[in-house]
Design an enzyme around this catalytic site. Structure first.
Site, PDB file in Angstrom:
ATOM      1  N   CYS A 196     -12.787   7.155 -28.856  1.00  0.00           N
ATOM      2  CA  CYS A 196     -13.224   6.983 -30.241  1.00  0.00           C
ATOM      3  C   CYS A 196     -13.519   5.511 -30.496  1.00  0.00           C
ATOM      4  O   CYS A 196     -13.324   4.659 -29.628  1.00  0.00           O
ATOM      5  CB  CYS A 196     -12.150   7.470 -31.219  1.00  0.00           C
ATOM      6  SG  CYS A 196     -10.627   6.506 -31.134  1.00  0.00           S
ATOM      7  N   CYS A 230     -18.165 -14.528  15.929  1.00  0.00           N
ATOM      8  CA  CYS A 230     -16.840 -15.159  15.909  1.00  0.00           C
ATOM      9  C   CYS A 230     -16.250 -15.049  14.519  1.00  0.00           C
ATOM     10  O   CYS A 230     -16.872 -14.525  13.585  1.00  0.00           O
ATOM     11  CB  CYS A 230     -16.912 -16.623  16.336  1.00  0.00           C
ATOM     12  SG  CYS A 230     -17.797 -17.673  15.151  1.00  0.00           S
ATOM     13  N   ASP A 268      10.396  13.447   2.051  1.00  0.00           N
ATOM     14  CA  ASP A 268       9.280  14.391   2.106  1.00  0.00           C
ATOM     15  C   ASP A 268       8.052  13.886   1.382  1.00  0.00           C
ATOM     16  O   ASP A 268       7.017  14.545   1.356  1.00  0.00           O
ATOM     17  CB  ASP A 268       9.690  15.761   1.542  1.00  0.00           C
ATOM     18  CG  ASP A 268      10.155  15.673   0.096  1.00  0.00           C
ATOM     19  OD1 ASP A 268       9.876  14.652  -0.551  1.00  0.00           O
ATOM     20  OD2 ASP A 268      10.798  16.632  -0.381  1.00  0.00           O
ATOM     21  N   ASP A 281      16.924  10.941   3.758  1.00  0.00           N
ATOM     22  CA  ASP A 281      17.321  12.004   2.842  1.00  0.00           C
ATOM     23  C   ASP A 281      17.843  13.158   3.686  1.00  0.00           C
ATOM     24  O   ASP A 281      17.221  13.516   4.688  1.00  0.00           O
ATOM     25  CB  ASP A 281      16.113  12.433   2.011  1.00  0.00           C
ATOM     26  CG  ASP A 281      16.451  13.558   1.062  1.00  0.00           C
ATOM     27  OD1 ASP A 281      17.492  13.466   0.400  1.00  0.00           O
ATOM     28  OD2 ASP A 281      15.677  14.529   0.995  1.00  0.00           O
ATOM     29  N   CYS A 283     -10.865   2.907 -29.850  1.00  0.00           N
ATOM     30  CA  CYS A 283     -10.682   2.469 -28.457  1.00  0.00           C
ATOM     31  C   CYS A 283     -11.554   1.247 -28.174  1.00  0.00           C
ATOM     32  O   CYS A 283     -11.084   0.228 -27.645  1.00  0.00           O
ATOM     33  CB  CYS A 283     -11.044   3.596 -27.485  1.00  0.00           C
ATOM     34  SG  CYS A 283     -10.044   5.077 -27.648  1.00  0.00           S
ATOM     35  N   ASP A 332      10.936  12.433  -3.118  1.00  0.00           N
ATOM     36  CA  ASP A 332      11.507  11.114  -2.864  1.00  0.00           C
ATOM     37  C   ASP A 332      10.535   9.985  -3.199  1.00  0.00           C
ATOM     38  O   ASP A 332      10.714   8.858  -2.742  1.00  0.00           O
ATOM     39  CB  ASP A 332      11.913  11.004  -1.376  1.00  0.00           C
ATOM     40  CG  ASP A 332      12.857  12.109  -0.961  1.00  0.00           C
ATOM     41  OD1 ASP A 332      13.835  12.330  -1.675  1.00  0.00           O
ATOM     42  OD2 ASP A 332      12.595  12.764   0.057  1.00  0.00           O
ATOM     43  N   CYS A 359     -18.203 -16.260  11.498  1.00  0.00           N
ATOM     44  CA  CYS A 359     -19.248 -15.363  10.990  1.00  0.00           C
ATOM     45  C   CYS A 359     -18.674 -14.438   9.931  1.00  0.00           C
ATOM     46  O   CYS A 359     -19.219 -14.310   8.831  1.00  0.00           O
ATOM     47  CB  CYS A 359     -19.840 -14.530  12.136  1.00  0.00           C
ATOM     48  SG  CYS A 359     -20.608 -15.506  13.447  1.00  0.00           S
TER      49      CYS A 359
END
Length: 809
Positions: A15, A83, A703, A500, A18, A707, A86
């Site tokens: 809107c 190199c 996992d 864990d 914002c 976690d 570059c």
């Protein structure tokens, strides 16, 4: 400093408030003189002073307000870089382009990765800049075409190098033999005739300006853009020898004497040897990306799809999510999906590193590019194209290979001043030998040429990225995915690993572990089974009406043994204690010791509980019948994984929500050093922070989903993936197989890669530290110096390639 204009495409505005909020806050920012935000076009126009505020800070301000700035990413395959200077030159100039947020140029992969503002800049402008700098951008269209075009262009560049090398050898070899034979007096007096020098000039000229043309062109463009690279050194060194020799010949014609020895063979050999080195380096660099090429080669080209009731072979690009794919024995599974029908064993080793095939049946997930070994499968596609696990893996490996490791910063800093420093040393060498050493013009010039030629910034630029490329590629082949090179480097420093318990050390779901029949109990009925099976039959039939995880574990165990269970004739759940049911006209009571314990069962119960198991006592018709024990069992390989971490001198810590007694039992089974029990899921990150406050570098293994905060808090987050379920969002390292033993492999690979990087950097630095003074002291002929320079880059790349066969501890 002159003010600049920034156009920002903004996301998240809904809107007028914002746009007003963003505009107001932008105008308040120091360094911003004007700001306007258009809600309709969703763009902000900002006039700012780059000496006061950077574009990145303006982006951050908008992000802090809760909005986003749309950015695009471009990858430019570049040829012509020789190199580190570059890549540094291209990177510096790309970062200067208005609209570029960040640009990184990798010498080893020969790619530029640019994050940019598409409202201010397009890819064509980046390509034009790179071309203006004297390099070439490979034109690509589409994902598949892009890879083919890049591969063809890379091969074309190698072929061009090969042609120039052959030309150089064909001309330089007779020139070198003629010159050396004359110097050693092997050819007689005719070899000292003036026309021989003219012949040498004629032979050296095509080498100098055809074979060595790149060094002049690239060197000129580098100097024009305010930089100096390896090409400048080679052009200066070979030109000094070549034009000095030309001056000697023309001097004699014009009647003045500069000397009697020409150095055309020196100039030609310098260029040819450097060309040889660059050709071998290009081939070796191509081998560093073998792993990513192998991953790309895994993709299926076609798929057999059910369409309109018929099976049709279609190109893989035409397969859509939801399509049903038929996979016969011996064929690759073309897409990620779910098995609808059929049973088979699938070889997933190419992605997970696990050699044993995995059984698949209806409902199981399968991964594209894996191999169907036995039965025919009907698979419904859930991931195609860039959404497949393989595509994600390739993307992750490419991201890691293209990123810069922190250890590379020193090499980049040295490379940025290397060439000017070498030119200064070469000039001082000439002046020192001429005025202080009184060695004469020729000797002074030759010594300064040796300094120019032996100096090698290439080895500095290749030391880290080539090892990172091979290391991450080796990891991908083993099912170990590093998010970036910083993760690979940091993993070497890990001192403690926090695990864990549930789902990481253990299977994550309870299983029946023990059945013990009470002394003297005999089943009245149990469908003719032995006492242990009869006890399981009665207990599992009683638990059929229960939804408790422990009851479900018993029912599952009974079914695995092939027992035909019956529905309870009566059923009652006793809150917090167990269940009561009538099975085959027998009263069965299953539950904890609260429902009744006897001396006969007490010792058995206590012994099992001391092993960390949950014990259920079973009474049949009021008499004790026996006990069943259920536990979350330790995963196969967990103890081996912990032992492997101990061999790396790493402390292993287990986190669990279990009580201290149960946690201690599990810890004892696998050899854990320290136990953190009764830890709530939301407190895991805080415990990781506590470990870090003990001055430990901590890795967290989980996992990747439950976690996530702890993985993010840890110095290194390691997620255990399971096939297509790859948790890449949070983790620094993902183990595709879900095998805990992969943790030690990942850390071992990090150790090996960092060891190679340090060897490379040591060689790159010590070579220049010793070689340049050696050349300045007059102990090196320019030809030997050129050979040493060519070898230095080859050494670094081939040393990195040793990681392909690195044996993980």
């Amino acid at each position: 400093m002159t003010e600049q204009q920034l156009i920002l495409p903004i996301t998240g505005m809904t809107c007028a408030n914002c746009s007003t909020t963003i505009e107001r806050n932008l105008k308040r920012r120091d360094g911003v003189s004007e700001a306007s935000v258009n809600l309709a076009t969703e763009r902000a126009r900002v006039i700012f002073d780059p000496a006061v505020v950077a574009p990145e800070q303006i982006n951050e301000l908008i992000s802090e307000l809760g909005y986003g700035v749309a950015e695009a990413k471009a990858e430019l395959p570049i040829t012509g870089m020789t190199c580190a200077n570059c890549s540094t030159t291209i990177e510096r100039n790309l970062n200067r382009l208005p609209g570029v947020t960040r640009a990184v140029v990798n010498l080893a992969t020969e790619k530029a990765t640019v994050i940019y503002n598409p409202a201010m800049l397009d890819v064509d402008a980046m390509k034009s800049l790179v071309e203006e700098l004297g390099y070439h951008v490979i034109e690509t269209e589409g994902a598949e075409d892009s890879e083919d075009a890049e591969r063809r262009a890379r091969q074309g560049e190698i072929n061009r190098q090969k042609h120039l090398l052959k030309t150089g050898i064909i001309i330089t070899l007779p020139l070198f033999l003629l010159s050396m034979s004359r110097d050693f007096g092997l050819l007689g007096q005719w070899a000292h005739a003036p026309w021989v020098n003219w012949l040498m000039w004629a032979l050296a000229t095509p080498v100098q300006f055809y074979v060595g043309r790149d060094y002049y062109v690239n060197g000129y463009k580098a100097l024009k853009n305010g930089a100096a690279n390896m090409d400048v050194l080679i052009a200066m060194g070979s030109s000094a020898a070549y034009f000095y020799s030309v001056a000697i010949i023309l001097g004699r014609v014009l009647g003045f004497e500069l000397g009697d020895h020409v150095y055309f063979e020196t100039a030609a050999v310098i260029i040819t040897l450097i060309r040889l080195g660059k050709f071998l380096e290009a081939r070796a660099k191509g081998a560093t990306s073998d792993a990513i090429k192998a991953l790309m080669g895994l993709r299926a080209k076609t798929a057999r799809v059910e369409r309109d009731g018929q099976e049709r072979d279609v190109p893989i690009a035409q397969v859509r999510v939801g399509d049903v794919v038929i996979v016969r024995p011996g064929e690759k599974i073309p897409v990620d999906g779910v098995v609808l029908s059929g049973q088979s064993a699938v070889d997933e080793s190419m992605l997970t590193g696990e050699s044993l095939p995995v059984d698949k049946s209806p409902g199981d997930q399968v991964i594209g590019a894996t191999l169907n070994r036995q039965g025919m499968l009907r698979v419904q596609a859930t991931g195609v194209g860039k959404e497949t696990a393989l595509a994600q893996i390739i993307h992750l490996v490419e991201e890691a290979q293209g990123s810069k490791a922190p250890i590379q910063r020193l090499a980049d800093q040295v490379a940025s001043i290397f060439v000017p420093a070498v030119i200064t040393i070469a000039l001082l060498t000439f002046l020192g030998w001429f005025f202080i050493g009184h060695a004469g013009f020729t000797r002074s010039l030759i010594n300064s040429v040796a300094v120019l030629v032996i100096a090698c910034p290439c080895a500095l630029g290749l030391a880290t990225p080539t090892a990172i490329m091979v290391g991450t590629g080796r990891g991908a082949g083993l099912g170990i995915l590093f998010r970036n090179s910083e993760s690979l480097e940091r993993a070497e420093s890990i001192q403690a690993v926090a695990l864990d318990k549930t789902g990481t050390l253990t299977e994550g779901k309870p299983k029946l572990t023990d059945i013990v029949v009470a002394p003297g109990w005999q089943p009245i009925s149990g469908n003719g089974h032995a006492p242990e099976q009869a006890l399981l039959y009665l207990t599992a039939s009683a638990e059929r009406g229960s939804e408790h995880p422990l009851g479900e574990a018993i029912v599952e165990a009974a079914r695995e043994q092939g027992l035909q269970l019956v529905r309870p004739e009566q059923f009652e759940a006793i809150t917090g204690a167990g269940v009561r049911a009538q099975i085959d006209s027998q009263q069965v009571l299953v539950g904890s010791a609260r429902l009744g314990d006897t001396a006969a069962l007490q010792n058995i119960r206590e012994s099992l509980e001391n092993e960390g198991k949950t014990v259920m006592i079973v009474h049949v018709n009021g008499a004790p019948a026996g006990v069943l024990a259920v536990a979350d069992t330790v995963k196969e390989g967990s103890a081996e994984a912990v032992a492997a971490l101990h061999k790396l001198d790493i402390e292993v810590i287990m986190m669990t929500g279990d009580n201290r007694h149960t946690a201690a039992v599990i810890a004892g089974q696998v050899g854990i050093d320290r136990v953190l029990a009764e830890v709530l899921p939301q407190d895991k990150a805080a415990h990781v922070k506590t470990l870090q406050e003990e001055n430990k570098v901590v890795a967290m293994v989980g996992d990747g989903i439950n976690d996530a905060p702890a993985l993010a808090q840890a110095d290194i987050g390691i997620a255990l993936g399971t096939g297509a379920d790859i948790a890449m969002e949070t983790a620094d390292v993902t183990l595709m197989s879900g095998d805990l033993r992969g943790v030690s492999r990942a850390l071992s690979l990090s150790h090996g890669t960092m060891r190679i990087i340090r060897q490379n950097l040591f060689w790159a630095f010590i070579y220049n530290i010793i070689g340049i003074p050696f050349a300045a002291s007059g102990y090196l002929n320019p030809i030997i110096a050129a050979g040493a320079m060519a070898f230095s880059s080859i050494f670094v790349v081939t040393n990195s390639l040793r990681l392909r066969g690195y044996k993980l501890r």
